[in-house]
Design a protein around this motif. Structure first.
Motif, PDB file in Angstrom:
ATOM      1  N   GLN A 535       0.825  -1.197   0.000  1.00  0.00           N
ATOM      2  CA  GLN A 535       0.000   0.000   0.000  1.00  0.00           C
ATOM      3  C   GLN A 535       0.870   1.262   0.000  1.00  0.00           C
ATOM      4  N   ALA A 536       1.996   1.203   0.701  1.00  0.00           N
ATOM      5  CA  ALA A 536       2.892   2.364   0.748  1.00  0.00           C
ATOM      6  C   ALA A 536       3.487   2.644  -0.636  1.00  0.00           C
ATOM      7  N   TYR A 537       3.772   1.578  -1.391  1.00  0.00           N
ATOM      8  CA  TYR A 537       4.300   1.757  -2.749  1.00  0.00           C
ATOM      9  C   TYR A 537       3.274   2.488  -3.626  1.00  0.00           C
ATOM     10  N   LYS A 538       2.002   2.127  -3.479  1.00  0.00           N
ATOM     11  CA  LYS A 538       0.950   2.815  -4.242  1.00  0.00           C
ATOM     12  C   LYS A 538       0.864   4.291  -3.841  1.00  0.00           C
ATOM     13  N   GLN A 539       1.037   4.548  -2.531  1.00  0.00           N
ATOM     14  CA  GLN A 539       0.983   5.935  -2.075  1.00  0.00           C
ATOM     15  C   GLN A 539       2.118   6.769  -2.700  1.00  0.00           C
ATOM     16  N   SER A 540       3.319   6.185  -2.795  1.00  0.00           N
ATOM     17  CA  SER A 540       4.439   6.931  -3.380  1.00  0.00           C
ATOM     18  C   SER A 540       4.185   7.235  -4.859  1.00  0.00           C
ATOM     19  N   LEU A 541       3.547   6.277  -5.571  1.00  0.00           N
ATOM     20  CA  LEU A 541       3.208   6.524  -6.976  1.00  0.00           C
ATOM     21  C   LEU A 541       2.136   7.601  -7.097  1.00  0.00           C
ATOM     22  N   ASP A 542       1.138   7.551  -6.166  1.00  0.00           N
ATOM     23  CA  ASP A 542       0.099   8.584  -6.196  1.00  0.00           C
ATOM     24  C   ASP A 542       0.694   9.965  -5.924  1.00  0.00           C
ATOM     25  N   ALA A 543       1.658  10.030  -5.014  1.00  0.00           N
ATOM     26  CA  ALA A 543       2.296  11.316  -4.711  1.00  0.00           C
ATOM     27  C   ALA A 543       3.003  11.873  -5.945  1.00  0.00           C
TER      28      ALA A 543
END
Length: 789
Positions: A535-543
């Motif tokens: 989930q954290a990896y997805k957050q970094s991509l969203d950022a």
């Protein structure tokens, strides 16, 4: 066993020593010989040029002395009086004075063959041979030919029996083949008047010129050419052995306009001839000195042989020293070789290997056997570690397996970061965060799209060096992203985010300095459980998606850029309408400016990345629909992009990217298509107007009438016609009617009044006045002048 090995290394050592010793010797000898040869040639050329200039000085000294004597003679009152006097027996006193003056200007040392004084008005000629009428004189043709010349004083070659004799065609073969009997100095008389009534002609023999250019050295010949490149002296001797060998030199000088002096070489009869030449400022003659290049370089050959013998002696000495020195240097290698072979692997001794190769292979086998297994284990372990982290980021690994792999790769040693997952360790809680690095753009860099994978690995290496090993997992590459799981032993998430921000700044700075790339970094929210890495990896991509708002080289923390709530802003319809209007008017600059304003407006108003994508999609659809409704094929350039349009919209990272992509792939093609259609429509309107004029010129035509028939406004029709034809409608109609009137005047018997009436003139007088204004003549006069009965 060593006796069977060839001494190839010793041979190479010997050859290398010889090569190092011989290169300076050969280079020094060659350069010395070439420099000596060049120096000899330069000195000989300088000497020949000085001798040639001395010869020129001697010749011109004689010519100028003769010309001065002649000028003094013709300046006397006796000559002036004689030109105005028809001779008779009563004028013997004046005749004796003229003859006496002629004798004074012909001293023996000047080699003057004869001097002629001729009166064109009184028909007489006087020379050393006496007085005679001009019509019966044997040189009358020469005198008449000289009298025609525009020059009042000149030198000319004299070739007896050549037809033109003194005046030879510069392209004539006869004048070029024959050697003249002498040269003539001609001055028209009187000397200070434009109209000539006589002339004086002095003749210097070719023999005198030959004496003046006599060459004391057999290896050098001197030739004089006049301004028309005709030989004035003989050019056959020890250097130029046949007639005409001088001609290539003359052609080369002819091809150098404006050259006063110079030097060059040419081939003649398989021999290289060196030529020095100089041009006289006095009479335009060319003085040429010919010398055989083989004779010039004869002395340099002896220098070459001497240099060769010295070099050979030096080579023998170097060979002896190289033999002795290489033997002594090779002995330690021979001893080491014997040890290496005796302790090497069993089997046949190597027969075709270099000594150092045998020694190296022996050492290599020892080291390989010790390190091969260790290297293999390290490689496989690293691959397994990268594979594990990728699965962790993709959410494809179970919690039990995670604990085993972390222990296998040594991540839990010396830290308490796994306490939340492994409470049995008893360590304090820790935090994790995912840091994802993306390349902003490869435009204006030295890289291409195929280099992305290598660049990602390079960025991974930079990250490994900048972030301490105890603060991260192994960096990995996920598609076009470089991803690193960072960790902290401190429970304070704010301090951890500050630390991550500093790491991201270091990575950005190093990527730009080392690779010349601009990168952006997305950082997830700190999380306590390693299993939340997916989930954290997805957050970094969203950022990273929010680069649309912050531009390139951005460091984006998910907690900072992610909007807390979605806000619905009004769609900028007015900007879209103005953009469409600028497209319809073909104003590219205004359209680009509105695109820029639109991009910055939506980025400022729409906080959510998904909302931004929806706005961009709406703009694209509205523009394509407007193009289709207007009959434009705006979608034609888009399929060549190679992927769906929505995928392209998702790749737009900044306001500049939005502006550039929409302008290059949507707006500009629409404007170009509209302009093309306008040009075609204007061309058709102009062609239709021309057709109406050509067919109905004899009717009461007006631009308003034509505009109504074409269903356009008269002002628009006027503008289009002037732009396409360069003339107004009324001017073109008048000109065409005038052309028809001229045609009827010549080809028909129509009366002028009938023509005026047919061309819609109110009366014939208006037609006649217009015709006279345009043609500078009346219609009746034009008919009389041009009509053919």
């Amino acid at each position: 066993m060593v006796r069977h090995l060839s001494s190839s290394y010793w041979v190479r050592l010997l050859l290398l020593t010889l090569l190092i010793g011989m290169i300076p010797v050969i280079a020094l000898g060659s350069l010395s010989f070439l420099r000596a040869k060049q120096s000899v040639q330069e000195k000989v050329n300088d000497s020949n040029m000085q001798l040639l200039q001395q010869t020129q000085l001697n010749v011109e000294q004689v010519l100028q002395l003769f010309e001065n004597l002649m000028t003094q003679y013709i300046s006397t009152s006796t000559v002036h009086e004689a030109l105005q006097t028809p001779f008779s027996p009563n004028n013997f006193v004046l005749l004796n004075e003229l003859v006496g003056g002629l004798n004074k200007i012909q001293p023996y040392e000047l080699g003057i063959k004869n001097v002629y004084v001729a009166s064109l008005d009184n028909d007489w000629v006087l020379s050393n041979e006496g007085y005679s009428p001009l019509d019966t004189s044997p040189i009358r043709s020469v005198i008449y030919e000289y009298a025609k010349s525009e020059s009042r004083s000149f030198w000319n070659a004299y070739v007896p029996g050549s037809g033109q004799e003194a005046e030879a065609d510069s392209g004539g073969n006869q004048a070029q083949e024959a050697i003249p009997a002498g040269v003539h100095l001609v001055k028209k008389l009187p000397i200070n008047r434009t109209l000539s009534t006589g002339l004086i002609m002095g003749e210097i023999s070719a023999a005198k010129l030959e004496k003046l250019v006599y060459n004391e050295a057999e290896e050098r010949e001197t030739l004089i050419l006049d301004s028309e490149f005709r030989p004035l002296t003989s050019a056959v001797g020890s250097v130029l052995k046949t007639t005409g060998e001088w001609r290539p030199a003359a052609e080369m000088i002819r091809g150098m306009p404006g050259a006063e002096k110079g030097h060059f070489i040419f081939k003649a009869n398989r021999e290289t001839i060196s030529v020095n030449f100089t041009k006289s400022n006095y009479n335009g003659w060319y003085y040429l000195s010919f010398a055989s290049l083989d004779d010039i370089t004869r002395d340099s050959r002896s220098i070459g042989w001497y240099t060769l013998f010295i070099s050979l002696g030096t080579f023998v000495l170097i060979l002896l020293l190289a033999w002795i020195g290489s033997k002594r240097m090779y002995m330690p290698i021979r001893r080491v070789l014997s040890v290496a072979v005796d302790h090497g692997a069993a089997g046949d001794p190597p027969q075709h290997k270099d000594e150092l190769q045998v020694i190296g292979e022996s050492i290599h086998r020892l080291r390989t056997s010790q390190t091969l297994m260790k290297d293999q284990l390290r490689i496989h372990s690293k691959q397994l570690e990268v594979f594990f982290i990728r699965r962790l980021l993709q959410g494809e690994i179970r919690p039990k397996e995670t604990k085993e792999r972390l222990a296998q790769f040594g991540y839990e040693q010396g830290s308490a970061e796994l306490a939340s997952d492994m409470p049995e360790t008893g360590a304090a809680a820790s935090l994790f965060a995912v840091m994802t690095v993306q390349i902003d753009s490869l435009d204006y860099t030295r890289y291409q799209d195929r280099d992305v994978d290598l660049l990602m690995f390079a960025i991974g290496n930079i990250t490994s060096e900048l972030i301490p090993a105890n603060r991260r997992f192994e960096p990995v590459v996920m598609v076009d992203n470089q991803v690193t799981i960072c960790r902290s032993c401190e429970p304070d998430g704010h301090d951890f985010e500050t630390e991550l921000y500093h790491y991201a700044e270091d990575v950005q700075r190093s990527a730009e300095q080392i690779l010349g790339l601009k990168v952006s970094v997305g950082i997830s929210t700190p999380y306590p459980s390693i299993h939340d890495s997916h989930q954290a990896y997805k957050q970094s991509l969203d950022a990273l998606n929010y680069r649309l708002r912050f531009g390139e080289q951005a460091i984006l923390l998910y907690t900072s850029v992610s909007p807390e709530s979605r806000s619905v802003a009004a769609y900028p319809d007015w900007l879209e309408k103005e953009l469409i209007d600028s497209i319809k008017t073909g104003d590219k600059e205004k359209a680009r400016g509105l695109l820029n304003e639109f991009a910055h407006k939506i980025i400022a108003d729409y906080l959510s990345y998904e909302d931004l994508q929806m706005v961009l999609t709406r703009l694209l659809i509205d523009l394509l629909r407007e193009g289709q409704e207007g009959g434009e094929s705006t979608t034609e350039p888009l399929p060549v992009l190679g992927k769906p349009l929505l995928d392209h919209l998702q790749e737009l990272k900044t306001a500049a990217d939005i502006e550039q992509w929409f302008f290059a792939h949507v707006v500009e093609p629409m404007i170009d298509t509209l302009l093309h259609q306008w040009e075609n429509r204007n061309k058709k309107i102009s062609e239709r107007l021309l057709e109406i004029i050509h067919n109905e010129y004899d009717t009461n035509l007006t631009v308003e009438l034509c505009a109504s028939r074409l269903n356009y406004h008269p002002n628009y029709v006027r503008t289009v016609f002037r732009k396409e034809t360069g003339s107004s409608f009324s001017d073109y109609l008048s000109q065409y009617r005038l052309a028809m009137a001229k045609q009827w005047l010549v080809e028909t018997d129509m009366k002028i009044g009938e023509i005026a009436e047919k061309l819609q003139y109110q009366n014939s007088q208006n037609f006649i006045r217009y015709f006279r204004k345009m043609e500078n003549t009346t219609p009746g006069q034009y008919r009389e002048k041009h009509r053919i009965d």
